[in-house]
Design an enzyme around this catalytic site. Structure first.
Site, PDB file in Angstrom:
ATOM      1  N   ASN A   1      -8.386  -0.590   4.249  1.00 36.54           N
ATOM      2  CA  ASN A   1      -9.247  -1.713   3.888  1.00 36.54           C
ATOM      3  C   ASN A   1      -8.534  -3.012   4.238  1.00 36.54           C
ATOM      4  O   ASN A   1      -7.438  -3.261   3.729  1.00 36.54           O
ATOM      5  CB  ASN A   1      -9.568  -1.676   2.390  1.00 36.54           C
ATOM      6  CG  ASN A   1     -10.366  -0.433   2.041  1.00 36.54           C
ATOM      7  OD1 ASN A   1     -11.370  -0.124   2.675  1.00 36.54           O
ATOM      8  ND2 ASN A   1      -9.900   0.313   1.047  1.00 36.54           N
TER       9      ASN A   1
ATOM     10  N   CYS B   1      -0.686  -3.307   1.661  1.00 37.23           N
ATOM     11  CA  CYS B   1      -1.362  -3.471   0.369  1.00 37.23           C
ATOM     12  C   CYS B   1      -1.401  -4.939  -0.049  1.00 37.23           C
ATOM     13  O   CYS B   1      -0.380  -5.622  -0.051  1.00 37.23           O
ATOM     14  CB  CYS B   1      -0.630  -2.649  -0.694  1.00 37.23           C
ATOM     15  SG  CYS B   1      -1.239  -2.939  -2.364  1.00 37.23           S
TER      16      CYS B   1
ATOM     17  N   SER C   1       1.173   8.227  -3.083  1.00 38.80           N
ATOM     18  CA  SER C   1       0.856   7.389  -1.916  1.00 38.80           C
ATOM     19  C   SER C   1       1.830   7.779  -0.807  1.00 38.80           C
ATOM     20  O   SER C   1       2.928   7.237  -0.720  1.00 38.80           O
ATOM     21  CB  SER C   1       1.020   5.918  -2.280  1.00 38.80           C
ATOM     22  OG  SER C   1       0.043   5.562  -3.219  1.00 38.80           O
ATOM     23  N   PHE C   2       1.432   8.711   0.030  1.00 41.94           N
ATOM     24  CA  PHE C   2       2.354   9.307   0.996  1.00 41.94           C
ATOM     25  C   PHE C   2       2.393   8.486   2.289  1.00 41.94           C
ATOM     26  O   PHE C   2       3.423   7.957   2.676  1.00 41.94           O
ATOM     27  CB  PHE C   2       1.939  10.757   1.258  1.00 41.94           C
ATOM     28  CG  PHE C   2       3.081  11.603   1.742  1.00 41.94           C
ATOM     29  CD1 PHE C   2       4.212  11.776   0.978  1.00 41.94           C
ATOM     30  CD2 PHE C   2       3.020  12.236   2.983  1.00 41.94           C
ATOM     31  CE1 PHE C   2       5.277  12.542   1.419  1.00 41.94           C
ATOM     32  CE2 PHE C   2       4.077  13.012   3.440  1.00 41.94           C
ATOM     33  CZ  PHE C   2       5.198  13.162   2.662  1.00 41.94           C
ATOM     34  N   HIS C   3       1.275   8.444   2.986  1.00 42.70           N
ATOM     35  CA  HIS C   3       1.023   7.488   4.077  1.00 42.70           C
ATOM     36  C   HIS C   3       1.821   7.627   5.370  1.00 42.70           C
ATOM     37  O   HIS C   3       1.524   6.927   6.342  1.00 42.70           O
ATOM     38  CB  HIS C   3       1.172   6.044   3.597  1.00 42.70           C
ATOM     39  CG  HIS C   3       0.351   5.690   2.397  1.00 42.70           C
ATOM     40  ND1 HIS C   3      -0.953   6.117   2.216  1.00 42.70           N
ATOM     41  CD2 HIS C   3       0.647   4.957   1.276  1.00 42.70           C
ATOM     42  CE1 HIS C   3      -1.408   5.660   1.066  1.00 42.70           C
ATOM     43  NE2 HIS C   3      -0.467   4.965   0.472  1.00 42.70           N
TER      44      HIS C   3
ATOM     45  N   GLU D   1      -7.167  -7.032 -12.317  1.00 42.12           N
ATOM     46  CA  GLU D   1      -8.498  -6.560 -11.970  1.00 42.12           C
ATOM     47  C   GLU D   1      -8.653  -5.086 -12.325  1.00 42.12           C
ATOM     48  O   GLU D   1      -7.699  -4.313 -12.292  1.00 42.12           O
ATOM     49  CB  GLU D   1      -8.749  -6.784 -10.471  1.00 42.12           C
ATOM     50  CG  GLU D   1      -8.822  -8.269 -10.139  1.00 42.12           C
ATOM     51  CD  GLU D   1      -8.966  -8.572  -8.658  1.00 42.12           C
ATOM     52  OE1 GLU D   1      -9.699  -9.512  -8.342  1.00 42.12           O
ATOM     53  OE2 GLU D   1      -8.364  -7.890  -7.825  1.00 42.12           O
TER      54      GLU D   1
ATOM     55  N   CYS E   1       3.102  -6.608  -8.323  1.00 46.82           N
ATOM     56  CA  CYS E   1       3.860  -5.365  -8.113  1.00 46.82           C
ATOM     57  C   CYS E   1       5.247  -5.728  -7.594  1.00 46.82           C
ATOM     58  O   CYS E   1       5.382  -6.668  -6.813  1.00 46.82           O
ATOM     59  CB  CYS E   1       3.126  -4.492  -7.088  1.00 46.82           C
ATOM     60  SG  CYS E   1       3.799  -2.828  -6.950  1.00 46.82           S
TER      61      CYS E   1
ATOM     62  N   CYS F   1       4.581  -2.657  -0.321  1.00 47.77           N
ATOM     63  CA  CYS F   1       3.980  -1.828   0.710  1.00 47.77           C
ATOM     64  C   CYS F   1       3.233  -2.770   1.669  1.00 47.77           C
ATOM     65  O   CYS F   1       2.446  -3.610   1.224  1.00 47.77           O
ATOM     66  CB  CYS F   1       3.040  -0.804   0.091  1.00 47.77           C
ATOM     67  SG  CYS F   1       3.906   0.200  -1.126  1.00 47.77           S
TER      68      CYS F   1
ATOM     69  N   GLY G   1      -0.288  -2.693  -9.306  1.00 48.87           N
ATOM     70  CA  GLY G   1       0.979  -2.322  -9.927  1.00 48.87           C
ATOM     71  C   GLY G   1       1.385  -0.881  -9.721  1.00 48.87           C
ATOM     72  O   GLY G   1       0.599  -0.045  -9.298  1.00 48.87           O
ATOM     73  N   GLU G   2       2.666  -0.621 -10.029  1.00 47.33           N
ATOM     74  CA  GLU G   2       3.232   0.730  -9.909  1.00 47.33           C
ATOM     75  C   GLU G   2       3.358   1.294 -11.334  1.00 47.33           C
ATOM     76  O   GLU G   2       4.232   0.881 -12.097  1.00 47.33           O
ATOM     77  CB  GLU G   2       4.597   0.636  -9.207  1.00 47.33           C
ATOM     78  CG  GLU G   2       5.436   1.907  -9.246  1.00 47.33           C
ATOM     79  CD  GLU G   2       4.681   3.166  -8.838  1.00 47.33           C
ATOM     80  OE1 GLU G   2       4.220   3.255  -7.695  1.00 47.33           O
ATOM     81  OE2 GLU G   2       4.550   4.078  -9.686  1.00 47.33           O
TER      82      GLU G   2
ATOM     83  N   CYS H   1      -9.748  -0.017  -2.359  1.00 47.45           N
ATOM     84  CA  CYS H   1      -8.320   0.289  -2.528  1.00 47.45           C
ATOM     85  C   CYS H   1      -7.456  -0.723  -1.795  1.00 47.45           C
ATOM     86  O   CYS H   1      -7.681  -0.999  -0.621  1.00 47.45           O
ATOM     87  CB  CYS H   1      -7.970   1.634  -1.903  1.00 47.45           C
ATOM     88  SG  CYS H   1      -8.829   3.000  -2.563  1.00 47.45           S
TER      89      CYS H   1
ATOM     90  N   SER I   1      -1.500   7.309  -9.866  1.00 48.30           N
ATOM     91  CA  SER I   1      -1.033   7.227  -8.482  1.00 48.30           C
ATOM     92  C   SER I   1       0.302   6.494  -8.433  1.00 48.30           C
ATOM     93  O   SER I   1       0.445   5.418  -9.011  1.00 48.30           O
ATOM     94  CB  SER I   1      -2.066   6.479  -7.641  1.00 48.30           C
ATOM     95  OG  SER I   1      -1.573   6.270  -6.339  1.00 48.30           O
TER      96      SER I   1
ATOM     97  N   CYS J   1     -11.057   2.349 -12.223  1.00 51.18           N
ATOM     98  CA  CYS J   1      -9.729   2.162 -11.629  1.00 51.18           C
ATOM     99  C   CYS J   1      -9.051   1.018 -12.375  1.00 51.18           C
ATOM    100  O   CYS J   1      -9.564  -0.098 -12.399  1.00 51.18           O
ATOM    101  CB  CYS J   1      -9.916   1.829 -10.145  1.00 51.18           C
ATOM    102  SG  CYS J   1      -8.371   1.427  -9.315  1.00 51.18           S
TER     103      CYS J   1
HETATM  104  N1  SAH Z   1       1.094   1.472  -6.995  1.00 49.34           N
HETATM  105  C1  SAH Z   1       0.437   2.727  -7.018  1.00 49.34           C
HETATM  106  C2  SAH Z   1      -0.999   2.668  -7.443  1.00 49.34           C
HETATM  107  C3  SAH Z   1      -1.855   1.556  -6.883  1.00 49.34           C
HETATM  108  S1  SAH Z   1      -2.309   1.614  -5.186  1.00 49.34           S
HETATM  109  C4  SAH Z   1       0.552   3.406  -5.671  1.00 49.34           C
HETATM  110  O1  SAH Z   1       0.983   2.760  -4.713  1.00 49.34           O
HETATM  111  O2  SAH Z   1       0.270   4.594  -5.592  1.00 49.34           O
HETATM  112  C5  SAH Z   1      -3.651   2.765  -5.070  1.00 49.34           C
HETATM  113  C6  SAH Z   1      -3.824   3.366  -3.674  1.00 49.34           C
HETATM  114  O3  SAH Z   1      -4.417   2.452  -2.727  1.00 49.34           O
HETATM  115  C7  SAH Z   1      -2.498   3.783  -3.073  1.00 49.34           C
HETATM  116  O4  SAH Z   1      -2.565   5.041  -2.469  1.00 49.34           O
HETATM  117  C8  SAH Z   1      -2.291   2.734  -2.051  1.00 49.34           C
HETATM  118  O5  SAH Z   1      -1.389   3.164  -1.103  1.00 49.34           O
HETATM  119  C9  SAH Z   1      -3.677   2.510  -1.525  1.00 49.34           C
HETATM  120  N2  SAH Z   1      -3.835   1.272  -0.770  1.00 49.34           N
HETATM  121  C10 SAH Z   1      -3.113   0.134  -0.902  1.00 49.34           C
HETATM  122  N3  SAH Z   1      -3.528  -0.797  -0.008  1.00 49.34           N
HETATM  123  C11 SAH Z   1      -4.535  -0.244   0.696  1.00 49.34           C
HETATM  124  C12 SAH Z   1      -5.407  -0.738   1.716  1.00 49.34           C
HETATM  125  N4  SAH Z   1      -5.295  -1.966   2.169  1.00 49.34           N
HETATM  126  N5  SAH Z   1      -6.346   0.095   2.204  1.00 49.34           N
HETATM  127  C13 SAH Z   1      -6.480   1.341   1.699  1.00 49.34           C
HETATM  128  N6  SAH Z   1      -5.700   1.851   0.723  1.00 49.34           N
HETATM  129  C14 SAH Z   1      -4.745   1.071   0.219  1.00 49.34           C
HETATM  130 FE1  SF4 Z   2       2.534  -1.736  -5.300  1.00 46.70          FE
HETATM  131 FE2  SF4 Z   2       1.058   0.494  -4.923  1.00 46.70          FE
HETATM  132 FE3  SF4 Z   2       0.487  -1.772  -3.576  1.00 46.70          FE
HETATM  133 FE4  SF4 Z   2       2.700  -0.377  -2.994  1.00 46.70          FE
HETATM  134  S1  SF4 Z   2       0.575   0.321  -2.748  1.00 46.70           S
HETATM  135  S2  SF4 Z   2       2.583  -2.614  -3.239  1.00 46.70           S
HETATM  136  S3  SF4 Z   2       3.319   0.360  -5.002  1.00 46.70           S
HETATM  137  S4  SF4 Z   2       0.349  -1.481  -5.794  1.00 46.70           S
END
Ligand code: SAH
Ligand code: SF4
Length: 393
Positions: A327, A144, A250-252, A117, A137, A141, A196-197, A370, A228, A130
């Site tokens: 989200n 996600c 993606s610190f979190h 997508e 992936c 996480c 994906g990463e 996201c 990212s 985006c």
């Molecule tokens: N794999 C890479 C890039 C894709 S994710 C990464 O992890 O950075 C893009 C962003 O969306 C990341 O910061 C991720 O942590 C965030 N994200 C993933 N799931 C989410 C969700 N359910 N709600 C809000 N942000 C989310």
């Molecule tokens: Fe993969 Fe990024 Fe989602 Fe983590 S947040 S599972 S690295 S796409």
């Protein structure tokens, strides 16, 4: 506890050193050097190669032409030769869903029948596309949606560039010969924040961005591209050196215990290792700050203490903090923090001297926000046991 899976080896070659028997080579996504090699392999005299690269490049990336027959400044014989050996192929658009807020989500089919997508987010003074770098992936996480889908394969450079071209087709953003050049850009920014990463598909992402940043054709400046990463430390310096785009992390979480659960790759490269790599990031400056993405999860990482720890941790790194309201997706194990909580968190970060914008969720009604991306038809799912093993939940 299992180690986060290592990157898969690149299983799809993008460089046509030798032309394949039968099938045509797709020119989309080849760097200028690779395009040169391909044209020579097809019989272009070396002396002409540079000029031919320039011409073909302009047709593909400036005019958006897909048919060699339309490349009118090339001799008919040469057009026929190109047509015998090559194609200009993009991912197939399966569906384009349009949100109430104007966000457009493309479901794209690529070789092998896989689906990824891409999402276009129009804003008042810019438009952000985006894009995805992998089908699924390897990482898991826990917040996600993409993380629940197995890695199927890396995207080729052509499939990554192809996402930009498909969106341009849909938005009608190619110039029309003879008409004045329209300076407003619908796609003004690209973010590698889809599925994906990207740093586990480094070479293809780098080559694709080289094509997108080339000063002829798609011509997006490196400062309008943001990659990212979840924190693949060994590839971070290379990102600055070989791509030169902006970086988002993606610190979190502000403790290793919590980050291990949210972003399991933290077990391999923990918060200190990650921050040390960022302090050394070659392009770091006040004008090229690193974005720290921080998803707001109710009761998990959103306390005042977290906010204070966050600003202490990143001290000395030119940074902005992007707060992302979580989200939800079907079966997601977390809740979005309350709005007042997000604002209180933002306030602490802001008072410590960092920009702390709260990202407005876009395209939620079409699951385009996201972390909501996941190709619904992709059946290969991670088992619950696999996810539990990696997240330690
Ligand atoms: N794999 C890479 C890039 C894709 S994710 C990464 O992890 O950075 C893009 C962003 O969306 C990341 O910061 C991720 O942590 C965030 N994200 C993933 N799931 C989410 C969700 N359910 N709600 C809000 N942000 C989310
Ligand atoms: Fe993969 Fe990024 Fe989602 Fe983590 S947040 S599972 S690295 S796409």
């Amino acid at each position: 506890m299992t180690e986060p899976t290592s990157p898969i080896t690149q299983d799809v070659l993008t460089l046509p050193r030798k032309l394949p028997e039968g099938g045509k080579v797709n020119l989309v996504g080849l760097t200028r050097d690779q395009l040169r090699d391909a044209l020579i392999a097809a019989g272009t005299p070396e002396k002409q190669a540079k000029m031919r690269v320039g011409q073909v490049w302009q047709w593909i990336y400036h005019w958006g032409v897909r048919d060699f027959g339309a490349m009118t400044n090339l001799a008919k014989d040469y057009r026929a030769l190109l047509d015998r050996h090559f194609e200009i192929a993009l991912p197939e658009v399966v569906t384009c869903q349009v949100s109430m807020d104007g966000t457009r989500k493309y479901l794209l089919r690529i070789a092998g029948g896989h689906e990824v997508e891409a999402v276009y987010i129009p804003e008042e003074n810019r438009g952000t596309l985006c894009i995805s770098s992998q089908v699924g992936c390897t990482l898991t996480c826990s917040f996600c949606h993409t993380g629940t889908q197995k890695l199927v394969r890396n995207l080729t450079a052509g499939e990554i560039v192809g996402q930009v071209m498909v969106a341009r087709d849909d938005l009608g953003e190619w110039p029309v010969p003879g008409e004045p050049k329209d300076e407003t850009r619908l796609i003004s920014n690209v973010v590698l924040m889809g599925m994906g990463e990207p740093l586990y598909n480094f070479e293809n992402v780098r080559d694709a961005m080289q094509v997108v940043m080339d000063n002829e054709g798609l011509t997006l400046s490196r400062r309008r591209i943001t990659l990212s990463t979840s924190g693949v430390v060994p590839e971070i310096a290379r990102t600055a050196e070989e791509i030169g785009c902006l970086l988002a992390i993606s610190f979190h979480a502000t403790t290793d215990a919590v980050r291990d659960k949210l972003v399991p790759v933290n077990k391999k490269w923990n918060i200190k290792t990650l921050l040390d790599a960022l302090r050394d990031y070659p392009r770091l400056s006040n004008s090229e700050r690193i974005t720290f993405e921080y998803v707001m999860l109710k009761g998990v990482n959103d306390s005042d203490d977290d906010a204070r720890r966050l600003v202490r941790l990143i001290q000395g790194i030119p940074a902005k903090i992007n707060l992302i309201p979580f989200n939800e997706w079907p079966g997601s194990p977390y809740k979005r923090s309350d709005w007042e909580r997000i604002e209180a968190f933002a306030d602490i970060v802001y008072k410590a001297g960092y920009a702390a914008p709260i990202r407005t969720p876009r395209g939620e009604d079409i699951m385009a926000a996201c972390g909501q991306l996941k190709s619904a038809t992709e059946r290969a799912r991670k088992s619950k046991a696999e996810i539990d093993a990696e997240t330690g939940l």
